[in-house]
Design an enzyme around this catalytic site. Structure first.
Site, PDB file in Angstrom:
ATOM      1  N   HIS A  58      44.709  35.552  14.263  1.00 17.26           N
ATOM      2  CA  HIS A  58      44.574  34.544  13.209  1.00 17.26           C
ATOM      3  C   HIS A  58      45.947  34.053  12.715  1.00 17.26           C
ATOM      4  O   HIS A  58      46.155  33.872  11.510  1.00 17.26           O
ATOM      5  CB  HIS A  58      43.762  35.152  12.055  1.00 17.26           C
ATOM      6  CG  HIS A  58      43.028  34.173  11.211  1.00 17.26           C
ATOM      7  ND1 HIS A  58      43.654  33.330  10.311  1.00 17.26           N
ATOM      8  CD2 HIS A  58      41.713  33.885  11.126  1.00 17.26           C
ATOM      9  CE1 HIS A  58      42.750  32.592   9.700  1.00 17.26           C
ATOM     10  NE2 HIS A  58      41.560  32.900  10.178  1.00 17.26           N
TER      11      HIS A  58
ATOM     12  N   GLU B 248      42.218  29.728  16.833  1.00 18.86           N
ATOM     13  CA  GLU B 248      41.662  31.062  17.055  1.00 18.86           C
ATOM     14  C   GLU B 248      40.762  31.007  18.284  1.00 18.86           C
ATOM     15  O   GLU B 248      39.668  30.447  18.237  1.00 18.86           O
ATOM     16  CB  GLU B 248      40.842  31.481  15.828  1.00 18.86           C
ATOM     17  CG  GLU B 248      41.618  31.445  14.535  1.00 18.86           C
ATOM     18  CD  GLU B 248      40.716  31.203  13.326  1.00 18.86           C
ATOM     19  OE1 GLU B 248      39.726  31.938  13.156  1.00 18.86           O
ATOM     20  OE2 GLU B 248      40.982  30.274  12.546  1.00 18.86           O
TER      21      GLU B 248
HETATM   22  C1  BGC Z   1      37.878  30.344   8.962  1.00 25.85           C
HETATM   23  C2  BGC Z   1      38.095  29.711   7.603  1.00 25.85           C
HETATM   24  C3  BGC Z   1      38.515  30.790   6.651  1.00 25.85           C
HETATM   25  C4  BGC Z   1      39.740  31.460   7.182  1.00 25.85           C
HETATM   26  C5  BGC Z   1      40.116  32.615   6.298  1.00 25.85           C
HETATM   27  C6  BGC Z   1      39.145  30.962   9.398  1.00 25.85           C
HETATM   28  O1  BGC Z   1      38.963  31.578  10.629  1.00 25.85           O
HETATM   29  O2  BGC Z   1      37.415  29.413   9.888  1.00 25.85           O
HETATM   30  O3  BGC Z   1      36.931  29.101   7.137  1.00 25.85           O
HETATM   31  O4  BGC Z   1      38.758  30.293   5.367  1.00 25.85           O
HETATM   32  O5  BGC Z   1      39.527  31.942   8.468  1.00 25.85           O
HETATM   33  O6  BGC Z   1      41.435  32.761   6.275  1.00 25.85           O
END
Ligand code: BGC
Length: 348
Positions: free
Chosen positions: A177, A313
């Protein structure tokens, strides 16, 4: 090539968190800490050879514990959302912790990203991080043994190789992420970056960001990013899909998915010229434009403002266990999940 180890900080219970930095012959480097197997820094040159750290994140462990929005972490056992926090395997219903709106399960209630992983230096270009997820935690079945290998080569490719195996039949969806800002983490928003996503289709969502089950054509919508597009151009277009999510926060179905590693997306910052290509063997990529970043203090005291970083991601589609028409991610006991994602850096 070299790998350098240092102390990054410690948890309240005294456990020491280490940082592993891999550097190549071009002086490009990537750092990963044992907390969450989190990517904390990537130093890459611009078109004039000027290096900057292009990861939005924190320079202290407190940031990753207290102020995190999943910056740089490994997410699992199921990245992204599961609708109504429930799924069924062979007639058994599994109920997960509903950590979002008390309804949906997002990022497995933050399991992998808050775990302390074991690290092992494989060679002077590679570090392997491993973790054992216990049976039943947050509702997921099976003891899941997981390993993520980070390696960097002299072509400025950072490769993430995931593997996981459970002792019960279960769902597995792992991602990283990282929030990138190719101008440097301190250079404002990413709205002027140019993005290309190799996808004719995406998965529209409901107002809880759960896929409706449809795979829709991107043609004639703000999701048509098949040719280089300024991220800011249509991000605030008045349409249901963008209104539900407050900007791009959607899964794209990568063209040509066949299980081999193919190019999913490319982003360039026109000012610095820094370019990121993302390659994966997974069927989807979540393009999240950092819409929910809201001013928490990051590296060097710089606040992370709305859209100061973007995520790509790589993943199975969100809520896959509840949509039999999506590529499936249920693995038998003893069956190993393997996947590779590459972040390739250049400047133009
Ligand atoms: C999601 C977002 C979320 C974020 C959290 C992402 O993978 O798609 O909606 O707010 O992660 O940090």
């Amino acid at each position: 090539m070299s790998v350098n180890v240092s102390e990054f900080g410690s948890l309240n219970d005294g456990r020491i968190i280490h940082k592993y930095t891999i550097q190549n012959k071009n002086n490009v480097s990537a750092s990963v800490i044992t907390y969450g197997a989190t990517l904390t820094e990537i130093w890459a040159p611009d078109k004039n050879g000027v290096f900057k750290d292009i990861l939005v994140g924190f320079d202290d462990i407190e940031g990753f514990i207290e102020r995190t929005d999943y910056q740089g972490v490994i997410v699992g056992p199921y990245a992204n959302r599961i609708g109504n926090s429930t799924f069924t395997i062979d007639g058994t219903q599994y109920n997960l912790v509903a950590n979002e709106n008390k309804i949906t399960c997002l990022h497995s209630n933050g399991e992998f990203n808050t775990a302390v992983w074991n690290a092992e230096i494989v060679d002077d270009s590679c570090v392997a991080f491993s973790y054992m997820s216990p049976d039943g935690l947050n509702g997921f079945p099976g003891n899941l043994k997981v390993c993520v290998k980070y390696s960097l080569n002299d072509e400025n490719e950072l490769k993430l190789e995931y593997s996981a195996v459970s002792d019960k039949k279960t769902v597995i969806n792992l991602t990283n992420h990282a929030y990138f800002n190719l101008g440097g983490y301190d250079s404002g928003t990413i709205l002027n970056h140019r993005i290309t996503i190799n996808a004719n289709k995406y998965t529209p969502v409901d107002d809880f960001s759960i896929p409706t089950g449809e795979t829709a054509d991107v043609e004639n919508t703000p999701f048509d990013l098949r040719n280089e597009t300024k991220i800011g151009e249509l991000i605030d277009a008045d349409c249901d899909q963008l209104n539900f999510t407050g900007g791009y926060d959607h899964n794209f179905c990568i063209n040509g998915y066949d299980g081999s590693v193919i190019k999913a997306a490319e982003v360039t910052d026109p000012e610095s010229g820094r370019t990121l290509e993302v390659l994966t063997d997974l069927p989807g990529v979540q393009f999240y434009a950092g819409n929910f970043l809201k001013g928490v203090i990051g590296k060097s005291g710089v606040p992370m403002v709305k859209r100061s970083g973007f995520c790509l991601e790589t993943q199975f589609y969100p809520d896959t266990p509840n949509h039999k028409n999506f590529p499936q991610c249920t693995f038998n006991a003893g069956e190993t999940f393997n996947s590779t994602t590459i972040f390739r850096f250049s400047a133009k």
